[in-house]
Design a protein around this motif. Sequence first.
Motif, short mmCIF file in Angstrom:
data_model
loop_
_atom_site.label_atom_id
_atom_site.label_comp_id
_atom_site.label_asym_id
_atom_site.label_seq_id
_atom_site.Cartn_x
_atom_site.Cartn_y
_atom_site.Cartn_z
N ASP A 95 32.22 32.39 48.45
CA ASP A 95 33.33 33.34 48.29
C ASP A 95 34.68 32.63 48.38
O ASP A 95 35.61 32.94 47.62
CB ASP A 95 33.23 34.43 49.36
CG ASP A 95 32.04 35.35 49.14
OD1 ASP A 95 31.56 35.42 47.98
OD2 ASP A 95 31.58 35.98 50.11
N ARG A 105 35.22 30.77 45.12
CA ARG A 105 35.55 31.67 44.01
C ARG A 105 37.02 32.06 44.04
O ARG A 105 37.66 32.20 42.98
CB ARG A 105 34.67 32.92 44.08
CG ARG A 105 33.21 32.67 43.73
CD ARG A 105 32.37 33.88 44.05
NE ARG A 105 32.88 35.07 43.37
CZ ARG A 105 32.61 36.33 43.75
NH1 ARG A 105 31.87 36.54 44.82
NH2 ARG A 105 33.09 37.34 43.07
N ASN A 143 37.63 32.80 40.33
CA ASN A 143 36.42 33.60 40.13
C ASN A 143 35.61 33.14 38.91
O ASN A 143 34.93 33.94 38.27
CB ASN A 143 36.75 35.09 39.99
CG ASN A 143 35.58 35.97 40.39
OD1 ASN A 143 34.75 35.58 41.21
ND2 ASN A 143 35.50 37.16 39.81
N GLU A 160 32.64 30.38 37.28
CA GLU A 160 31.24 30.16 37.66
C GLU A 160 31.11 29.19 38.84
O GLU A 160 31.72 28.13 38.87
CB GLU A 160 30.46 29.60 36.47
CG GLU A 160 28.99 29.34 36.76
CD GLU A 160 28.26 28.74 35.58
OE1 GLU A 160 27.05 28.52 35.69
OE2 GLU A 160 28.91 28.49 34.55
#
Length: 231
Positions: free
Chosen positions: A208, A211, A216, A218
């Motif tokens: 998280d 990302r 955000n 891959e």
Amino acid sequence: MLNSFFHGLFDTDMTSVISVSDFLLCIGCSLLIGLILAFGYMYRSRCTKSFLVTLALLPTVVCVVIMMVNGNVGAGVAVAGAFSLVRFRSVPGTGKEITMLFLGMGAGLIAGMGYLGFALLFTVIMIALVILYNRLSFGTTKSAALYKTLNITIPEDLDYTGVFDGILSRYTTSCELVRVKTTNMGSMFHLTYNLTLQDATKEKEMIDKLRCRNGNLEVSVSKQETSAAEL
């Protein structure tokens, strides 16, 4: 006529000839050894049919070769030279597969020398050890789950040098950037890291954080595999 059929064209009075019954006995023992090796290798192991067939027949082939050159030094040297020219044109095998092939060759050699009892005893002992080690998960470390490979995609305008060091140092004990690759016609970078996690339960939390840093895009985490060239 039938007896002369099993005599060599170049046999002399000084040459000892193997009887048909002894030949068949050695062949049968070698086939039994091959089956024991194949079934033992199948225990808790992933294997292909071709490898199992090879393992089951290898002791018999070695046994026949040794029986034919037994006592003949010149023929033995010639066979050794021929074997040295053989190249196995296949994918590299694992250490376990190579060990099983050597076990098959060793058992076949013992059987070819005529020591059938020793050949069977050797095979049973070694297969028992193979099964025991597999059952005990010998060589498997509890920290194996901590070794991961991280693949992450970032936009081209983001400098990948040290961009994730802060996050990775918080969740890993060691990290190494092993690969950088451009993707999507050069508009993105694909980075590959080898990681050693501090705590496997915090893997999602780390993803998280990554990302948020890479917009955000891959992110994938997989089990770290040993190189195919290593044993």
